[in-house]
Design an enzyme around this catalytic site. Structure first.
Site, mmCIF file in Angstrom:
data_model
loop_
_atom_site.group_PDB
_atom_site.id
_atom_site.type_symbol
_atom_site.label_atom_id
_atom_site.label_comp_id
_atom_site.label_asym_id
_atom_site.label_seq_id
_atom_site.Cartn_x
_atom_site.Cartn_y
_atom_site.Cartn_z
ATOM 1 N N LYS A 197 39.968 51.372 31.734
ATOM 2 C CA LYS A 197 40.953 52.224 32.400
ATOM 3 C C LYS A 197 40.460 53.650 32.621
ATOM 4 O O LYS A 197 41.224 54.613 32.517
ATOM 5 C CB LYS A 197 42.259 52.248 31.588
ATOM 6 N N ASP A 232 48.360 46.754 22.754
ATOM 7 C CA ASP A 232 49.726 46.964 23.275
ATOM 8 C C ASP A 232 50.422 45.641 23.603
ATOM 9 O O ASP A 232 51.641 45.518 23.469
ATOM 10 C CB ASP A 232 49.745 47.914 24.490
HETATM 11 C C1 BGC Z 1 42.676 46.936 27.908
HETATM 12 C C2 BGC Z 1 43.630 46.111 27.100
HETATM 13 C C3 BGC Z 1 45.039 46.627 27.268
HETATM 14 C C4 BGC Z 1 45.387 46.693 28.727
HETATM 15 C C5 BGC Z 1 46.794 47.192 28.979
HETATM 16 C C6 BGC Z 1 43.143 47.028 29.342
HETATM 17 O O1 BGC Z 1 42.323 47.899 30.038
HETATM 18 O O2 BGC Z 1 41.385 46.381 27.887
HETATM 19 O O3 BGC Z 1 43.257 46.124 25.749
HETATM 20 O O4 BGC Z 1 45.898 45.767 26.606
HETATM 21 O O5 BGC Z 1 44.472 47.518 29.388
HETATM 22 O O6 BGC Z 1 46.991 48.446 28.464
#
Ligand code: BGC
Length: 721
Positions: A197, A232
């Site tokens: 992200k 999460d």
């Molecule tokens: C992460 C996950 C997370 C998801 C939602 C992804 O980029 O790798 O671990 O649950 O985003 O937040």
């Protein structure tokens, strides 16, 4: 809008009228006409490349199922990591007390506290504070990020009102939601595998994130303890399950995306060691990394190549909130460059990566007015462009193609998970109400996305089955879920637990090791001063290091005393214990306990990680009892075997007839000695040894002696013949 409309002369006329300086210049008009056709063809190509007809979503759902199986079979078996969450039991409703939760996910950071009141009162009070994560922290150092978290927590904790009560003597406990791929090593520790992200924080990948937080809390003077580290999705599942027993899957569709679900432990071949008593555990799929069969456009590829993690998180990059706006922006820039959408020059603002965000395209899609006024003003504000009605319509077509693909692929992913669960437990998913708890701004605020998702689920499952699958927005999000998991795994129960004990010589050779928590072999070989979130307390006696691994907040002096007591007891038995005593008594088995003497002493002292006895005298007395039993057993075994030796000799020297008459005598003797031994066990050792051990030993004595009798008889028969 159809492609035909975009290529109509009316569109060209609009261009000309917006740019009066081009009026009466046929060359420009022609160029504009051909450019307009170009916009149409870019749009058509985008729609084709993004298309997700039934065969595409079917393939995605099936591949998701197959990848899940491969990821469960072995680590690295597929793109899906299928991470064990160590959450084997979900909140029951009985949780009580004050718990904190921290949520580090996409764009925001949230600190929350909740007062739980058990079955009757449930959630008595909550308070939270939310901050957006400053951009510079997403690219800064680990210390900066965790210091930000710890200092926000410190400020938040100071404002705790009287609605919240912490029982006297208890420490505040935290459920830490960390929404990035983490390889969990226990419920309260885990190693960050990589950032997603858009985060690129240095110095955290490969480290235990709970240790990073603990260090930051220490720096900031925060006296709290992390009792649960959760993704999460796992927090969302726990939070939703608190209210509804039918929740089996949780999905996040926000800045990033991911899904987790309740899996049967017997369906996880890679799960080594002790299985959970519930027979279930939560698996964090990390489905953002899925990629098989996803329809991609040139804009997706360009965006991926320019990202900080090219080639990774392809599913996430096509369906989640962080990227949808950016894909649309790239398509619009291409239309502006190649087709002069928005005029002859590409607006500067529009050329800035991530200038158009998913909330912007969502807001534009909600504009139902005839002149698409809201679309116009958003384009003006975020992209700095003046737009005509037809341009606004083209923009909406672009957004729709991208959002439709995202929603439908997300729906296919959900079906992939559900059908995997259904295949392994026929009828328990599709034939009853099954709830998918959903969280994340994208799902919550984007109605078109939600309905495309639901359409794909219905198309794939059929209208009847899909009635049983309830996709429900989870109100509490992962915050309360994380706090509930902190309550379920409250460390106060483990406060004095010893994780392991090690005795090593000066060369680092292990002479005795006992682990009271499950550890992988690789971890056993790597003991550092600070192990996960615990500490290793050690003391050297001559050439031997005695080390205990305990909780980071435990009292070192108390454990140094324990070590000393253990050494004193060893000294008592081996008079001035040295490495050789350990080595020899490690291999020497005590008959009655089938265990080494050193381990026997240890078991009298520490059991299941808890200190059993602190009185040296009591331990020595108990060891004395055990030794007595050992002697008694040995004497009787010797006696019994000598009877048989005598009988065997007799048989060898006599005729067959005589040996036949001896057989009952031998059986009788065998019985007598067996009864004696059994009697001793029952009378003397009941309080010292556990019943299972007694039975196991009696049965093995039984077999041993019976074999001797048989041998004797066979021998006698042979002689007679
Ligand atoms: C992460 C996950 C997370 C998801 C939602 C992804 O980029 O790798 O671990 O649950 O985003 O937040």
């Amino acid at each position: 809008m159809s492609v035909a409309a975009t290529t109509s002369p009316a569109v060209g006329t609009l261009y000309v009228s917006r740019f009066p300086w081009s009026r009466g210049m046929p060359r420009v008009t022609m160029a504009l006409r051909s450019n307009v056709v170009s916009v149409g063809s870019i749009l058509t190509k985008l729609q084709q490349d993004c298309a997700t007809p039934f065969p595409v979503i079917r393939h995605v759902a099936d591949s998701m199922t197959a990848d899940m199986r491969a990821g469960l079979a072995v680590d690295g078996g597929s793109n899906l990591k299928m991470i064990l969450s160590y959450v084997d039991s979900l909140p029951s409703g009985n949780e009580k007390g004050l718990f904190y939760a921290l949520d580090l996910g996409g764009t925001n950071f949230r600190a929350l506290r909740v007062q739980l009141g058990g079955k009757e009162e449930r959630v008595v009070a909550t308070e939270f504070e939310q901050l957006s994560i400053p951009q510079e922290l997403m690219f800064g150092t680990s210390e900066e990020l965790f210091d930000f978290i710890a200092s926000t927590l410190a400020g938040f904790a100071e404002k705790e009102s009287e609605k919240f009560h912490l029982p006297h003597g208890r420490q505040r406990e935290i459920g830490f939601t960390f929404s990035f791929p983490v390889k969990q090593t226990s419920i309260d520790s885990g190693i960050l595998m990589k950032w997603t992200k858009g985060f690129a924080v240095s110095g955290t990948a490969g480290r235990d994130v709970v240790a990073c937080l603990n260090e930051a809390m220490e720096r900031q003077g925060v006296d709290m303890r992390v009792s649960a580290l959760v993704n999460d999705t796992v927090g969302t599942l726990a939070g939703a399950r608190y209210w509804d027993d039918d929740v089996l899957v949780a999905v996040i569709l926000g800045t990033g995306t991911n899904a987790c679900y309740v899996e049967r432990t017997d369906c996880i071949p890679k799960l080594q060691g002790p299985k959970s008593s519930s027979g279930r555990t939560i698996i964090n799929t990390e489905w953002g990394a899925f990629s098989d069969g996803i329809p991609l456009t040139a804009f997706d590829r360009d965006m991926d190549a320019a990202s900080i993690n090219p080639g990774e998180q392809i599913f996430e990059k096509t369906i989640s909130g962080m990227y949808l706006g950016e894909i649309a922006r790239r398509a619009l820039v291409s239309m502006a460059e190649e087709g002069s959408l928005f005029g002859m020059a590409v607006p500067n603002k529009l050329s800035t990566p991530f200038a158009l965000r998913t909330p912007d395209i969502c807001a534009m899609q909600q504009d139902k007015s005839d002149d698409l006024q809201a679309v116009g003003s958003i384009l003006h504000n975020v992209a700095g462009v003046e737009s005509s009605l037809s341009e606004r319509r083209i923009v909406l077509e672009v957004c729709d193609a991208i959002v439709k693909r995202g929603g439908r692929l997300a729906g296919a992913g959900i079906v992939g998970i559900l059908q995997k669960m259904e295949q392994d437990s026929k009828g328990t998913i599709f034939n009853k109400r099954t709830v998918v708890a959903m969280d994340g701004g994208l799902y919550e605020h984007y109605p078109q996305y939600r309905s495309y998702l639901q359409d794909a689920v219905t198309e794939l499952l059929g209208s009847e089955t899909s009635k049983n699958i309830v996709i429900e927005h989870s109100k509490d999000g992962s915050g309360i879920g994380a706090a509930l998991l902190a309550a379920t795994n409250s460390n106060n129960r483990l406060a004095m637990m010893i994780r392991f004990i090690l005795l090593q010589n000066r060369q680092g050779k292990t002479r005795l090791a006992k682990y009271y928590v499950p550890l992988e072999d690789s971890e056993k070989h790597k003991v550092e001063y600070e192990f996960r979130t615990h500490k290793v307390i050690y003391r050297r006696y001559a050439g031997l290091f005695f080390a205990l691994c305990v909780d980071i907040t435990d009292n070192e002096l108390a454990y140094l005393e324990c070590i000393h007591l253990f050494v004193e007891i060893l000294d008592h038995f081996f008079s001035n214990v040295c490495e050789l005593d350990l080595v020899f008594n490690f291999h020497k088995l005590c008959l009655i306990s089938v265990s080494s003497k050193v381990y026997l002493i240890l078991d009298e002292f520490i059991l299941a990680g808890e200190l059993q006895e602190t009185s040296k005298r009591a331990i020595i007395e108990r060891m004395g009892e055990l030794e007595k039993l050992d002697c008694y057993f040995l004497t009787h075994l010797k006696q019994a075997s000598s009877y048989f030796v005598i009988l065997q000799i007799l048989a060898r020297n006599c005729f067959f007839n005589l040996s036949i008459s001896i057989a009952p005598v031998s059986l009788c003797l065998y019985g007598v000695s067996l009864c004696e031994i059994f009697g001793v066990f029952i009378s003397c050792s009941y309080d010292i040894m556990d019943v299972y051990k007694q039975f196991a030993i009696v049965i093995s004595c039984n077999l041993l002696l019976f074999q001797i009798v048989l041998l004797f008889q066979v021998d006698a028969k042979n002689l007679g013949a």
